[in-house]
Design a protein around this motif. Structure first.
Motif, PDB file in Angstrom:
ATOM      1  N   MET A 146      -5.138  13.160  -1.878  1.00 47.13           N
ATOM      2  CA  MET A 146      -4.541  11.879  -1.501  1.00 47.13           C
ATOM      3  C   MET A 146      -4.701  10.906  -2.672  1.00 47.13           C
ATOM      4  O   MET A 146      -5.817  10.675  -3.140  1.00 47.13           O
ATOM      5  CB  MET A 146      -5.256  11.347  -0.257  1.00 47.13           C
ATOM      6  N   VAL A 147      -3.591  10.358  -3.152  1.00 49.90           N
ATOM      7  CA  VAL A 147      -3.621   9.359  -4.213  1.00 49.90           C
ATOM      8  C   VAL A 147      -3.232   8.019  -3.595  1.00 49.90           C
ATOM      9  O   VAL A 147      -2.123   7.860  -3.073  1.00 49.90           O
ATOM     10  CB  VAL A 147      -2.665   9.718  -5.365  1.00 49.90           C
ATOM     11  N   HIS A 148      -4.160   7.083  -3.622  1.00 49.50           N
ATOM     12  CA  HIS A 148      -3.929   5.737  -3.090  1.00 49.50           C
ATOM     13  C   HIS A 148      -3.408   4.862  -4.228  1.00 49.50           C
ATOM     14  O   HIS A 148      -3.929   4.918  -5.344  1.00 49.50           O
ATOM     15  CB  HIS A 148      -5.231   5.098  -2.595  1.00 49.50           C
ATOM     16  N   ARG A 149      -2.437   4.008  -3.919  1.00 52.58           N
ATOM     17  CA  ARG A 149      -1.987   3.088  -4.952  1.00 52.58           C
ATOM     18  C   ARG A 149      -1.564   1.769  -4.327  1.00 52.58           C
ATOM     19  O   ARG A 149      -0.876   1.718  -3.318  1.00 52.58           O
ATOM     20  CB  ARG A 149      -0.840   3.669  -5.770  1.00 52.58           C
ATOM     21  N   GLY A 150      -2.017   0.682  -4.931  1.00 53.93           N
ATOM     22  CA  GLY A 150      -1.601  -0.658  -4.538  1.00 53.93           C
ATOM     23  C   GLY A 150      -0.976  -1.314  -5.752  1.00 53.93           C
ATOM     24  O   GLY A 150      -1.694  -1.759  -6.650  1.00 53.93           O
TER      25      GLY A 150
ATOM     26  N   ASP B 297       0.833  -1.200   0.000  1.00 52.43           N
ATOM     27  CA  ASP B 297       0.000   0.000   0.000  1.00 52.43           C
ATOM     28  C   ASP B 297       0.869   1.251   0.000  1.00 52.43           C
ATOM     29  O   ASP B 297       1.880   1.299   0.713  1.00 52.43           O
ATOM     30  CB  ASP B 297      -0.872  -0.006   1.263  1.00 52.43           C
ATOM     31  N   ALA B 298       0.495   2.239  -0.768  1.00 47.81           N
ATOM     32  CA  ALA B 298       1.208   3.515  -0.761  1.00 47.81           C
ATOM     33  C   ALA B 298       0.205   4.648  -0.932  1.00 47.81           C
ATOM     34  O   ALA B 298      -0.834   4.487  -1.589  1.00 47.81           O
ATOM     35  CB  ALA B 298       2.260   3.565  -1.866  1.00 47.81           C
TER      36      ALA B 298
ATOM     37  N   GLN C 255      -6.274   5.271  -6.851  1.00 49.22           N
ATOM     38  CA  GLN C 255      -7.483   5.997  -6.468  1.00 49.22           C
ATOM     39  C   GLN C 255      -7.149   7.455  -6.170  1.00 49.22           C
ATOM     40  O   GLN C 255      -6.113   7.741  -5.560  1.00 49.22           O
ATOM     41  CB  GLN C 255      -8.106   5.340  -5.236  1.00 49.22           C
ATOM     42  N   VAL C 256      -8.022   8.343  -6.574  1.00 49.93           N
ATOM     43  CA  VAL C 256      -7.865   9.774  -6.279  1.00 49.93           C
ATOM     44  C   VAL C 256      -8.898  10.164  -5.232  1.00 49.93           C
ATOM     45  O   VAL C 256     -10.101   9.959  -5.422  1.00 49.93           O
ATOM     46  CB  VAL C 256      -8.028  10.627  -7.554  1.00 49.93           C
TER      47      VAL C 256
ATOM     48  N   VAL D  17      -2.296  14.340 -11.600  1.00 52.07           N
ATOM     49  CA  VAL D  17      -2.167  13.569 -12.842  1.00 52.07           C
ATOM     50  C   VAL D  17      -0.797  12.899 -12.909  1.00 52.07           C
ATOM     51  O   VAL D  17      -0.676  11.712 -13.256  1.00 52.07           O
ATOM     52  CB  VAL D  17      -2.416  14.458 -14.067  1.00 52.07           C
ATOM     53  N   ALA D  18       0.253  13.633 -12.553  1.00 48.34           N
ATOM     54  CA  ALA D  18       1.602  13.061 -12.578  1.00 48.34           C
ATOM     55  C   ALA D  18       1.728  11.922 -11.577  1.00 48.34           C
ATOM     56  O   ALA D  18       2.388  10.905 -11.852  1.00 48.34           O
ATOM     57  CB  ALA D  18       2.640  14.139 -12.289  1.00 48.34           C
ATOM     58  N   GLU D  19       1.087  12.052 -10.407  1.00 44.86           N
ATOM     59  CA  GLU D  19       1.163  10.991  -9.407  1.00 44.86           C
ATOM     60  C   GLU D  19       0.450   9.727  -9.889  1.00 44.86           C
ATOM     61  O   GLU D  19       0.932   8.612  -9.674  1.00 44.86           O
ATOM     62  CB  GLU D  19       0.549  11.458  -8.085  1.00 44.86           C
TER      63      GLU D  19
END
Length: 391
Positions: free
Chosen positions: A271-275, A145-146, A246-247, A156-158
């Protein structure tokens, strides 16, 4: 088609215990090796994308999840609260509320952003026994998870960074993507936040996807924001979400997160969620069914199995050879007839098998796939394959 649940047990990767309970797999030594290598891969990907590793508790006050919105949406799927004095604590269903508090622990300037945190953290779901399935549906999820906290102009860049990380991970692991799904808001009452915020987040994801083909799916968004779901399909055509980006404009608002802008005023981060690799459980299930338990060298529990032709005559040499192969996971099997040991190695899906007999002892070689190879060359080749995470 391979059944990951049976195959994982046959290969000694994981098992379950009636005393521990269903949906709580026990990682056996070989399975713990595979999981540990995947965790290191996740950590490398996170570090290269600028993430700082953090570690947060699996418990928190119920109030944390009431503030985030998880309690209202997921309390039926969470384990019951534990009362400690006058307060209630719960096992977390997600890592993101904790990461908002890591962000809130220090002041931030617009110059600091984006701030990225990564954690391979445990989450818990009170799944009913009837829906539990091997490693795919479990009660404890260990998630790569990050979360990135960024300015609105950086979203957008993230997202693009997260998508690039997913593509790199899938290339290394050989995972085949079925499709990308842009999961949008459906019923307005099922999601938090106002219409303008949602429209902006959905447009940011569309821009980040660029010319990648994707399908839109109204109603599949998270309750706090839209997301890109990376869908994979098994041999039977059953599809599931493996990775996601996720945004989220909602949780920063609910937790009052801030940064000081160039104008000296306080602003709200996004907050940008990323798995990237999904949960370790689901990822191992996908890889087992995809590759039938034949691991690439870097993931293999045993990277080289040394088989002496005769345990009595060549066993000591084989063990000494194994001791010299630093940096590799090497095992020696010297018990029983050689053909039976070769068959057992095939059944275990051992990555590389080296046979040593009189000729190999004499010239310092090993026999691999019928070819005599100097031990030094084999050692260097295997170390190179591990370092490159070659398939």
């Amino acid at each position: 088609m391979h059944d990951h649940s049976q195959l994982g047990r046959d290969l000694g990767l994981f098992d379950t215990s009636p005393l521990v309970g269903p949906g709580l797999p026990l990682w056996l030594p070989d399975g713990a090796v595979v999981r540990g290598e995947l965790e290191r891969f996740a950590a490398d990907l996170a570090r290269r994308s600028g993430c700082h590793r953090v570690s947060t508790p699996v418990l928190a006050k119920r109030e944390l999840f009431e503030r985030s919105g998880h309690w209202q949406k997921f309390s039926a799927d969470m384990f019951p609260p534990v009362r400690v004095g006058d307060e209630e604590y719960v096992l977390r269903p997600a890592n993101c509320p904790h990461h908002t508090q890591v962000y809130a622990a220090r002041p931030h300037s617009y110059r600091d952003l984006p701030v990225r945190y990564a954690e391979l953290g445990s989450m818990f779901r009170s799944e009913l026994s009837g829906v539990l399935s091997g490693l795919r549906r479990v009660r404890q999820i260990n998630l790569d998870d990050a979360h990135s906290f960024c300015r609105p102009d950086q979203v957008v860049a993230e997202v693009r960074t997260a998508l690039a990380g997913i593509e790199e991970a899938y290339r290394v692991l050989g995972v085949r993507v079925s499709r990308l799904r842009l999961s949008l808001r459906g019923d307005r009452g099922a999601h938090l936040g106002d219409d303008d915020v949602w429209r902006r987040a959905e447009d940011q994801l569309r821009e980040a996807l660029g010319d990648r083909p994707y399908e839109e799916a109204p109603g599949e968004a998270a309750f706090y924001g839209p997301k890109v779901d990376v869908q994979v399909a098994d041999a039977a055509g059953r599809e599931e979400t493996l990775s996601t980006v996720q945004v989220d404009h909602v949780q920063p608002e609910r937790f009052g997160l801030e940064y000081v802008g160039a104008d000296g005023a306080r602003h709200r981060p996004v907050m940008v969620h990323r798995g990237l690799l999904s949960s370790m459980e689901r990822l191992v299930a996908v890889l087992l069914e995809q590759d039938g338990g034949r691991w690439p060298t870097w993931l293999a529990p045993v990277q080289l199995l040394v088989l002496p032709v005769s345990g009595d005559r060549h066993g000591a040499h084989a063990r000494a050879l194994a001791d010299r192969l630093d940096g590799l996971r090497v095992a020696v099997d010297d018990a029983g007839p050689l053909p039976r040991r070769v068959r057992a190695a095939r059944e275990r899906r051992v990555s590389h098998v080296a046979v040593v007999g009189d000729a190999e002892v004499a010239d310092g070689s090993v026999a691999v796939d019928g070819e005599r190879v100097p031990v030094g060359r084999l050692h260097a080749d295997l170390l190179d394959a591990v370092a490159r995470r070659a398939r």
